[in-house]
Design an enzyme around this catalytic site. Structure first.
Site, PDB file in Angstrom:
ATOM      1  N   GLY A 110       0.802  -1.220   0.000  1.00  0.00           N
ATOM      2  CA  GLY A 110       0.000   0.000   0.000  1.00  0.00           C
ATOM      3  C   GLY A 110       0.831   1.263   0.000  1.00  0.00           C
ATOM      4  O   GLY A 110       0.413   2.289  -0.546  1.00  0.00           O
ATOM      5  N   THR A 158      -3.800   3.884   7.882  1.00  0.00           N
ATOM      6  CA  THR A 158      -3.164   2.734   8.528  1.00  0.00           C
ATOM      7  C   THR A 158      -1.700   2.511   8.152  1.00  0.00           C
ATOM      8  O   THR A 158      -1.038   1.663   8.751  1.00  0.00           O
ATOM      9  CB  THR A 158      -3.952   1.457   8.203  1.00  0.00           C
ATOM     10  OG1 THR A 158      -4.168   1.378   6.787  1.00  0.00           O
ATOM     11  CG2 THR A 158      -5.284   1.446   8.924  1.00  0.00           C
ATOM     12  N   ASN A 159      -1.154   3.243   7.178  1.00  0.00           N
ATOM     13  CA  ASN A 159       0.177   2.890   6.697  1.00  0.00           C
ATOM     14  C   ASN A 159       1.268   3.114   7.742  1.00  0.00           C
ATOM     15  O   ASN A 159       2.074   2.214   8.020  1.00  0.00           O
ATOM     16  CB  ASN A 159       0.516   3.679   5.430  1.00  0.00           C
ATOM     17  CG  ASN A 159       1.780   3.164   4.778  1.00  0.00           C
ATOM     18  OD1 ASN A 159       1.908   1.990   4.485  1.00  0.00           O
ATOM     19  ND2 ASN A 159       2.736   4.052   4.547  1.00  0.00           N
ATOM     20  N   TRP A 174      -9.836   1.812   2.063  1.00  0.00           N
ATOM     21  CA  TRP A 174      -8.640   0.983   1.876  1.00  0.00           C
ATOM     22  C   TRP A 174      -7.775   0.921   3.134  1.00  0.00           C
ATOM     23  O   TRP A 174      -6.554   0.868   3.055  1.00  0.00           O
ATOM     24  CB  TRP A 174      -7.848   1.450   0.651  1.00  0.00           C
ATOM     25  CG  TRP A 174      -8.720   1.547  -0.557  1.00  0.00           C
ATOM     26  CD1 TRP A 174      -9.224   0.522  -1.307  1.00  0.00           C
ATOM     27  CD2 TRP A 174      -9.245   2.749  -1.145  1.00  0.00           C
ATOM     28  NE1 TRP A 174     -10.017   0.997  -2.321  1.00  0.00           N
ATOM     29  CE2 TRP A 174     -10.049   2.367  -2.253  1.00  0.00           C
ATOM     30  CE3 TRP A 174      -9.105   4.104  -0.858  1.00  0.00           C
ATOM     31  CZ2 TRP A 174     -10.706   3.295  -3.048  1.00  0.00           C
ATOM     32  CZ3 TRP A 174      -9.768   5.029  -1.648  1.00  0.00           C
ATOM     33  CH2 TRP A 174     -10.553   4.626  -2.731  1.00  0.00           C
ATOM     34  N   HIS A 175      -8.449   0.906   4.294  1.00  0.00           N
ATOM     35  CA  HIS A 175      -7.769   0.780   5.579  1.00  0.00           C
ATOM     36  C   HIS A 175      -8.174  -0.521   6.270  1.00  0.00           C
ATOM     37  O   HIS A 175      -8.395  -0.558   7.484  1.00  0.00           O
ATOM     38  CB  HIS A 175      -8.097   1.971   6.487  1.00  0.00           C
ATOM     39  CG  HIS A 175      -7.593   3.278   5.969  1.00  0.00           C
ATOM     40  ND1 HIS A 175      -8.021   4.495   6.457  1.00  0.00           N
ATOM     41  CD2 HIS A 175      -6.694   3.575   4.992  1.00  0.00           C
ATOM     42  CE1 HIS A 175      -7.410   5.479   5.802  1.00  0.00           C
ATOM     43  NE2 HIS A 175      -6.602   4.928   4.915  1.00  0.00           N
ATOM     44  N   ALA A 177      -1.447  -5.110   9.253  1.00  0.00           N
ATOM     45  CA  ALA A 177      -2.603  -4.434   9.857  1.00  0.00           C
ATOM     46  C   ALA A 177      -3.646  -5.411  10.387  1.00  0.00           C
ATOM     47  O   ALA A 177      -4.539  -5.014  11.141  1.00  0.00           O
ATOM     48  CB  ALA A 177      -3.239  -3.479   8.848  1.00  0.00           C
TER      49      ALA A 177
END
Length: 579
Positions: free
Chosen positions: A93, A546-547, A500-501, A535
């Site tokens: 990601g 979240t990255n 996209w988390h 994650a």
């Protein structure tokens, strides 16, 4: 299972944000042999594609080269399944995202520790947030790192284009305070968004952690364009993996320990195919049960999100040559019953696309920072080529719906009070439909088409609003939605999507907790020589993208793993030489 040359101390499945960190940190010890397996292409130093380095990520994100092509997710119960863009490229990601460098809030990590993951409180994780970063704006602050591999920066308000300034002024008038540093000031407010980027170029974990020096290590092997087909388990221990390269060659890699770092949707699927998960569900698919851990694939979380566009007068458009477009963001509290402090997030972009049409539209992302809804990942079949079924269930908890509705109303008030706003129908909901995604692919044809559409938007207000109503909103307008609470709720349910988390599907927790999958260092309960590090481990989503939390998580677990090995070596040395 393989030749001695195929044996590694650690085999890491997934070269994403966590996998790259682990590969770097573990291979620093020359006595440790590490294999990193990634299904997508490699991007070695000097050969990183220009579209990955670009500060503007949207055409990359909606292409098909760097994502898993058949992975779909259902946003709400009963809704259609749609493509869920999960990265398939080295760096994961971090190679395709918007480069947001958001830590979240101290309460997020204190909750992790309180929920059964000891050692993950804010005070425990802060050293690893500092370790990963080279904060170019706050290097001297005790809250930040100055020499980590990931550069983090912000664009200060004095360097903002008029769009960002107008939006920030409106947020200030709405009662939000100005913050300098979202990662060290923890109240509500608007701020210059932090991002992992330097000299106008993305810095993914592949770039930061798999640099030329690291790649020269003889104890590190990177297997790109290689897909893991099977996690090999003997008895109750992981022994290695079976993988297939792009050319069809089959690889058998033995491992002292397997680390699954394939992301919150793929990691639980890998475990379930190996017989680790809910026993009844596995047996129904004909999979032999190795460990009955019903939490595998459960607790799926994502931030429910909506997007909106504002047509921009020429003076608010930023030249296409200026690539960085996301500069301004905010945290705020929904103030609805059952809500929490700082439970909403709002980010903005000066353009909605790389082309002339997108440059006429400001883009706003609104999401719920603290969702209560939980989804699930399950297997559609036992074969590794069958994608998992993903049910996000984004609005399963009524509190999430109420907060998204409140967030829409607040966003409309903020934009409506800004200098950007000219006409009610120039601010409208926007969805990443297949048509919009198709236009996001960079091509000469799309450049010509979007140039024509952009010119038409400028011809006159009535024509512009007619085109928007016909091709974007389907005739719905925000004024009518805001006047009817049930219609607004229906719009939110129909339009919401995950941002996209994805996280939480192999969550950390005590062994006795049947919903937990791993211990606090990622070790899978009831299965030896196997960890999950990505994650998936998060008990609850942080108040953040979240990255950066995922990179922190990998840094912390790598540190614990190396400490374990040092302790084992000392113990063996003492046994060999007791006196």
């Amino acid at each position: 299972m393989g030749t001695p040359r195929d044996r590694f101390d650690y085999v890491i499945v997934g070269g994403g944000s966590a996998g790259c960190v682990l590969a770097n940190r573990l291979s620093r010890d020359p006595g440790i042999r590490v294999a990193l397996i990634e299904g997508g292409v490699d991007t070695p130093p000097g050969a990183v594609p220009a579209e990955i380095l670009d500060s503007y990520p949207m055409p990359l994100f909606f292409g098909d080269r760097y994502i898993w092509p058949s992975l779909q997710a259902r946003a709400v119960a009963g809704g259609p399944a749609k493509l869920y863009e999960q990265a398939r490229v080295i760096g994961g990601g971090s190679s395709i995202n918007v480069q947001a460098a958001n830590r979240g809030l101290p309460r997020d990590y204190d909750e992790w520790a309180a929920s059964g993951a000891p050692g993950w409180s804010w005070q425990d994780v802060l050293p690893f947030f500092r370790k990963l970063e080279r904060d170019v704006d706050f290097a001297s602050s005790p809250m930040h790192g100055s020499d980590g591999p990931v550069p983090i920066r912000r664009i200060p308000p004095q360097a903002w284009p008029p769009f960002c300034t107008a939006f920030a002024q409106a947020m200030g008038r709405s009662g939000l305070s100005a913050l300098d540093d979202q990662n060290a000031e923890f109240g509500d407010g608007w701020f210059p968004a932090a991002f992992s980027n330097v000299d106008g170029k993305r810095v993914s974990t592949a770039i930061a952690y798999l640099d030329a020096h690291t790649r020269k290590r003889t104890n590190l092997r990177i297997f790109a364009e290689t897909t893991v087909k099977e996690l090999v388990v003997s008895g109750r221990e992981a022994r290695g993996v079976i993988a297939v390269r792009a050319d069809g060659a089959r690889l058998a890699l033995e491992a002292g320990e397997v680390i699954v770092s394939a992301g919150a949707l793929q990691s639980p699927a890998i475990l379930m195919r190996a017989g680790i998960g809910d026993a009844a569900a596995l047996q129904a698919l004909g999979i032999e049960v190795v460990a009955d851990r019903p939490g595998v694939g459960r607790n799926l979380q994502d931030h429910p999100a909506l997007t909106f566009c504002q047509f921009l007068a020429p003076e608010y458009r930023m030249p296409l040559s200026r690539r960085r477009s996301s500069m301004t963001a905010a945290r705020f509290s929904s103030e609805v019953p059952g809500g929490e402090a700082s439970d909403m997030y709002l980010s903005s972009s000066t353009r909605a696309g790389w082309h002339a049409l997108g440059n006429r539209l400001g883009l706003f992302f609104l999401w719920c920072n603290r969702p209560f809804s939980r989804g699930q990942v399950s297997l559609a079949g036992a074969q590794p080529d069958v994608p998992p079924m993903v049910e996000l269930n984004l609005l399963d908890d009524e509190r999430d719906l109420r907060r998204m509705v409140a967030g829409v109303r607040r966003l409309v008030r903020i934009v409506g009070a800004s200098a950007l706003y000219q006409h009610p129908d120039d601010f409208f909901p926007a969805m990443f439909s297949p048509r919009v995604k198709a236009l996001s692919r960079v091509s000469r044809g799309n450049a010509l088409l979007t140039g024509l559409l952009g010119a038409l938007l400028d011809v006159s207000g009535p024509l512009r609003r007619s085109l928007i109503a016909r091709f974007v909103t389907g005739g719905a307008n925000l004024a009518s939605l805001l006047a009817d609470e049930s219609a607004l709720e229906g719009f939110v349910r129909q339009s919401v999507f995950g941002v996209w988390h994805a996280s939480g599907t192999c969550r950390m927790g005590a062994h006795a907790d049947r919903s937990a999958v791993t211990d606090a260092t990622g070790r899978v309960h009831d299965v030896g020589r196997l960890r999950v590090v990505d994650a998936s481990l998060m008990p609850r989503l942080p108040t953040a993208n979240t990255n950066i939390p995922t990179i922190m998580l990998a840094e912390k677990i790598a540190d614990a793993m190396l400490a374990e090995r040092r302790a084992t070596r000392r113990a063996l040395s003492e046994v060999a030489d007791p006196g």
